[in-house]
Design a protein around this motif. Structure first.
Motif: not given
Length: 356
Positions: A261-280
């Motif tokens: 079921g890790g794919i759902d965790v991956i998608k949520k993590a990627i969503e977070k990365l997108g929200l902080r794109h400029k910071l990263h």
């Protein structure tokens, strides 16, 4: 010269218990590696048993001349592939005499993130693809290129073989073996798309060890290119125009991502990365805007995107991960000159600790 070579290769264990420890640290630019050696009474395998040391921070742009002492704290030990025997390389970070981390000490904050209970429980794994370019010493032009000119267009060089396609393989193979000898978990090498450019991968490594191992692998590579009379560049876009840049793609997974079921965790993590794109992006390396143009297997620096098997996206999920429903993803945004302490800890902090 044969006598000099014999002396360099002397096996100290035949005549003394003493060892040489090469203390390695990061200088004021955040990318320049410095080192100096000291003699210790015997073999050491635990960095906590190594003495702290100091250096002149005014000579590395890390302290003023009237208060120049900076203290080195040993953090990780590696076998020394240059002196061999029981001699060691010591990855250190830097502090003021009062025990405060100096501003260029990025390891300190990374270690705090990696020791957080939520992060420890998730066991973050990293695989870092370190790209770099070899340059001719006197002209700072890529190895194998005609001086002042250009080779044929990209195409035959990626993972290529032959004297007209692969330049500097002796350096690359020497580095590969030296890293394995040292205890770096180097997992592979390959020629890159631009001639004179190569890549090696470090991982899987857990937590703060990813930064320690990438930094010491860079130090070893710098020493080998020094011996070979070649200049090492981590510039993310060393040659303008229709030539690939150099990145440090960072593969990442947590325990939850690796479980069913890790794919759902991956998608949520990627969503977070997108929200902080400029910071990263701001922390992912100097000059990265010259590389992240939307061309040459990159995403545009101003737009976050992700996709399965898409090397033109900010974040790529592999076909194997999609099919298994668990695994890892690849952050393709970090530049070749990124600080691995910053990038690895930031990814962990955003995906595990941060609550949008």
């Amino acid at each position: 010269m044969s006598l000099l070579s014999d002396l360099i290769n002397l096996n100290l264990t035949d005549s003394t218990d003493k060892i040489i420890a090469e203390y390695v640290w990061i200088g004021g630019s955040g990318l320049d590696l410095r080192s100096k050696a000291r003699t210790l009474p015997g073999p050491v395998t635990d960095p906590a048993k190594l003495p702290k040391w100091n250096y002149d921070g005014s000579s590395t742009n890390q302290a003023p001349g009237d208060d120049s002492e900076v203290i080195l704290y040993p953090q990780a030990i590696f076998k020394d592939p240059f002196r061999r025997g029981n001699n060691i390389l010591v990855m250190c970070d830097a502090y003021t005499p009062s025990g405060e981390p100096i501003p260029t000490n990025k390891r300190f904050n990374a270690a705090k993130i990696f020791s957080h209970a939520d992060v420890v429980a998730e066991e973050p794994w990293y695989g870092i693809e370190q790209e770099y370019t070899l340059l001719q010493k006197d002209v700072h032009w890529p190895l194998g290129w005609p001086v002042g000119g250009f080779p044929g267009p990209q195409g035959p060089y990626y993972c290529g073989t032959g004297a007209d396609k692969a330049f500097g393989r002796d350096i690359v193979d020497a580095h590969y073996k030296a890293c394995l000898y040292a205890g770096v978990n180097i997992s592979g090498i390959n020629g890159e798309v631009m001639p004179g450019q190569w890549e090696y991968q470090v991982g899987p490594t857990v937590g703060i060890a990813a930064g320690d191992q990438v930094w010491i692998s860079r130090y070893i590579l710098e020493r080998i290119t020094e011996i070979a009379g070649v200049v090492l560049s981590f510039d993310p876009k060393p040659i303008k125009g229709d030539w690939n840049g150099a990145g440090a793609h960072t593969n990442y997974s947590t325990k939850s991502m690796r479980n069913d079921g890790g794919i759902d965790v991956i998608k949520k993590a990627i969503e977070k990365l997108g929200l902080r794109h400029k910071l990263h992006i701001a922390a992912y390396g100097e000059g990265n805007e010259r590389r992240l143009t939307g061309r040459h297997e990159t995403a545009d620096i101003n737009t976050f995107s992700w996709g399965v098997a898409n090397r033109g996206a900010s974040v790529r999920v592999g076909r194997d991960t999609e099919q298994a429903g668990k695994g890892y993803f690849e952050d393709r945004r970090p530049a070749s000159n990124m600080d691995p302490y910053v990038v690895t800890s930031m990814i962990a902090e955003t995906t595990i600790m941060w609550k949008p």
